[in-house]
Write a protein that holds these residues in place. Structure first.
Motif, mmCIF file in Angstrom:
data_model
loop_
_atom_site.group_PDB
_atom_site.id
_atom_site.type_symbol
_atom_site.label_atom_id
_atom_site.label_comp_id
_atom_site.label_asym_id
_atom_site.label_seq_id
_atom_site.Cartn_x
_atom_site.Cartn_y
_atom_site.Cartn_z
ATOM 1 N N LEU A 1 102.951 -34.716 -10.152
ATOM 2 C CA LEU A 1 103.701 -35.227 -9.001
ATOM 3 C C LEU A 1 102.762 -35.833 -7.962
ATOM 4 C CD1 LEU A 1 106.354 -32.420 -8.389
ATOM 5 C CD2 LEU A 1 106.811 -34.764 -9.125
ATOM 6 N N ASN A 2 103.164 -36.955 -7.412
ATOM 7 C CA ASN A 2 102.422 -37.584 -6.307
ATOM 8 C C ASN A 2 102.700 -36.780 -5.040
ATOM 9 O OD1 ASN A 2 101.883 -39.302 -3.981
ATOM 10 N ND2 ASN A 2 101.602 -40.959 -5.445
ATOM 11 N N ARG A 3 101.653 -36.118 -4.513
ATOM 12 C CA ARG A 3 101.857 -35.209 -3.373
ATOM 13 C C ARG A 3 102.348 -35.935 -2.131
ATOM 14 N NH1 ARG A 3 100.758 -32.532 -7.374
ATOM 15 N NH2 ARG A 3 99.584 -30.571 -7.390
ATOM 16 N N TYR A 4 101.898 -37.158 -1.912
ATOM 17 C CA TYR A 4 102.296 -37.901 -0.706
ATOM 18 C C TYR A 4 103.746 -38.374 -0.815
ATOM 19 C CZ TYR A 4 97.327 -37.655 0.026
ATOM 20 O OH TYR A 4 96.050 -37.171 0.183
ATOM 21 N N ARG A 5 104.119 -38.835 -1.989
ATOM 22 C CA ARG A 5 105.518 -39.225 -2.216
ATOM 23 C C ARG A 5 106.415 -37.992 -2.133
ATOM 24 N NH1 ARG A 5 108.751 -43.108 -4.617
ATOM 25 N NH2 ARG A 5 110.430 -42.307 -5.926
ATOM 26 N N LEU A 6 105.915 -36.871 -2.650
ATOM 27 C CA LEU A 6 106.691 -35.631 -2.625
ATOM 28 C C LEU A 6 106.959 -35.181 -1.191
ATOM 29 C CD1 LEU A 6 107.883 -33.419 -4.481
ATOM 30 C CD2 LEU A 6 105.719 -32.197 -4.258
ATOM 31 N N ARG A 7 105.941 -35.265 -0.330
ATOM 32 C CA ARG A 7 106.137 -34.880 1.074
ATOM 33 C C ARG A 7 107.146 -35.776 1.766
ATOM 34 N NH1 ARG A 7 99.714 -34.228 2.042
ATOM 35 N NH2 ARG A 7 99.455 -32.188 1.059
ATOM 36 N N HIS A 8 107.062 -37.071 1.457
ATOM 37 C CA HIS A 8 108.014 -38.000 2.054
ATOM 38 C C HIS A 8 109.442 -37.669 1.619
ATOM 39 C CE1 HIS A 8 109.867 -41.717 3.391
ATOM 40 N NE2 HIS A 8 110.309 -41.923 2.152
ATOM 41 N N GLN A 9 109.621 -37.394 0.329
ATOM 42 C CA GLN A 9 110.958 -37.067 -0.163
ATOM 43 C C GLN A 9 111.470 -35.757 0.433
ATOM 44 O OE1 GLN A 9 109.911 -37.260 -4.358
ATOM 45 N NE2 GLN A 9 111.158 -39.094 -4.633
ATOM 46 N N ALA A 10 110.575 -34.784 0.573
ATOM 47 C CA ALA A 10 110.979 -33.504 1.154
ATOM 48 C C ALA A 10 111.405 -33.673 2.617
ATOM 49 C CB ALA A 10 109.827 -32.501 1.057
ATOM 50 N N LYS A 11 110.657 -34.510 3.372
ATOM 51 C CA LYS A 11 111.032 -34.760 4.765
ATOM 52 C C LYS A 11 112.350 -35.514 4.862
ATOM 53 C CE LYS A 11 106.323 -34.806 6.623
ATOM 54 N NZ LYS A 11 105.255 -35.638 7.239
ATOM 55 N N SER A 12 112.677 -36.262 3.816
ATOM 56 C CA SER A 12 113.934 -37.016 3.802
ATOM 57 C C SER A 12 115.115 -36.151 3.389
ATOM 58 C CB SER A 12 113.817 -38.219 2.852
ATOM 59 O OG SER A 12 112.764 -39.068 3.252
ATOM 60 N N GLY A 13 114.868 -34.885 3.051
ATOM 61 C CA GLY A 13 115.950 -33.961 2.725
ATOM 62 C C GLY A 13 116.232 -33.796 1.249
#
Length: 423
Positions: free
Chosen positions: A33-45
């Motif tokens: 998993l791309n950690r930066y993309r994952l953080r963005h998706q998590a912040k988006s709900g």
């Protein structure tokens, strides 16, 4: 076990292989998993992204739970296959079981699921996280036991489990690579701006300043008519005001304030009147990094600074526009129309370059790599290598660049031709 029909044992082995494939694909997808993309998706709900982030907060525990489950399943499948093939083929069944189960696990439980998971990590990891979360809770005692032993062994080689990995952070050069490889995701113009921002730390005020010999200012020792004519013809909004020499700077004049004086009549334009409408000069050391200059301009509400060397001598001026152009590129036309250009393309890949042209501008325009750690202008670079002012038109090499001097004055090289050496 001997009473169970062979068909049911085959079905059980198949089910265990499927479960093994789940564990294998889960491990690969989570780690891919791309950690930066994952953080963005998590912040988006995104719920799946949030679960995956929770699981990856302690990767040692996650890997421990997956490996415990995977090994239990594989060992159980091996035991059942051994019993089944022994019943069917006698003592030779042990060899058949080893070969058959190795191929089955390798193809269906390892290579295929891991390949799919590596290619589509989010599609595999997010649904798998629904199962992995409760599984980690169920296997917590075993994970703790295995983790304690493995963490102890890891400490012996200098690895501290639970600490944030350096890989979680991007170095500037790594971030440049990310921007370069963003492809069509970023417009070319935006990509260039991001790269310019990353390059700001590598430049100082001296790299972008307008040199002293090109600075246009108001000399209070001049007559009122001369000052009036200069203000009327000026193409700049702000001008440094000095007395006799630019080292004796009195302040910075905004032409809007000069217009207020002239509104009361040209006879009101005197040195004393001008001095009452000046802003305090703002001095900037020549070695100031550009990010620091930008921050200081913002905090002090300034748009122009006078660049000084270590002895306090004025070297030139730097403006907010010069600084912004380092990020967004040239966004204003030359205030004084001119047919002269600093870099002119000629035949056979030659370029005619003005001696006062910044080396950074040459590199940016031509995508070259002339050295920038010494002199800042083309003239300075040539004279540093020659160690003197040439008396005639000579040629020289600077790295992979061939230079032919075209015009020389008493003090500097006014123009020269340059091209990359041909291999």
């Amino acid at each position: 076990m001997n009473d169970i029909p062979p068909g049911l044992l085959f079905a059980l082995i198949g089910l265990l292989i499927v479960i093994s494939a789940f564990f294998s694909s889960s491990e690969t997808s989570m780690m891919a998993l791309n950690r930066y993309r994952l953080r963005h998706q998590a912040k988006s709900g995104h719920r799946g992204a949030k679960r995956a982030m929770d699981l990856l907060s302690r990767p040692d525990k996650l890997i421990g739970a997956i490996l415990i489950g995977n090994n239990l399943v594989n060992i159980l499948a091996t035991a059942i296959a051994t019993i089944l093939f022994t019943r069917l083929y006698g003592e030779a069944g042990l060899g058949y079981a080893t070969i058959a189960l190795t191929l089955a696990i390798l193809i269906f439980a390892e290579v295929t699921p891991k390949t799919i998971a590596a290619l589509h990590p989010e599609k595999v990891a997010f649904p798998a996280s629904v199962v992995l979360q409760p599984l980690m809770w169920l296997l917590a005692p075993f994970v703790w036991l295995v983790g304690s032993i493995s963490n102890g062994l890891a400490r012996l080689v200098g690895v501290e489990a639970g600490k944030e990995s350096e890989a979680e952070h991007l170095a500037p050069e790594e971030l440049r690579t990310v921007v370069f490889e963003s492809g069509a995701l970023l417009p070319t113009k935006h990509k260039g701006m991001l790269l310019n921002v990353l390059d700001l730390d590598q430049a100082t005020v001296e790299d972008i300043m307008i040199p002293r010999n090109e600075v246009i200012g108001v000399d209070l020792d001049n007559s009122a008519d001369a000052i009036l004519h200069q203000l009327a013809e000026s193409s700049y909004t702000r001008l440094p005001v000095y007395r006799g020499d630019i080292n004796n700077v009195v302040g910075i004049l905004h032409l809007r304030r000069a217009a207020q004086i002239l509104r009361d009549g040209t006879e009101k334009l005197t040195s004393d009147t001008l001095k009452t409408h000046l802003d305090e000069p703002y001095f900037v050391p020549e070695a100031t990094p550009l990010p620091t200059l930008l921050m200081n301009f913002q905090q002090k509400k300034r748009r122009m600074g006078l660049v000084v060397d270590e002895y306090g001598e004025v070297m030139g001026i730097v403006t907010l526009e010069d600084l912004l152009e380092e990020i967004v590129g040239d966004f204003t036309a030359s205030p004084i129309p001119s047919d002269d250009e600093e870099i002119v393309a000629q035949e056979d890949d030659w370029y005619l370059v003005d001696g006062g042209t910044s080396i950074r501008d040459i590199n940016r325009t031509l995508h070259w790599e002339l050295p920038t750690d010494g002199p800042k202008t083309f003239n300075g670079l040539i004279m540093e290598h020659l160690e003197s002012i040439p008396e005639g038109n000579i040629s020289l090499y600077i790295g992979e660049y061939l230079i032919e001097i075209v015009a020389v004055s008493d003090k500097m090289i006014t123009s020269a031709r340059i091209r990359k050496a041909r291999g």
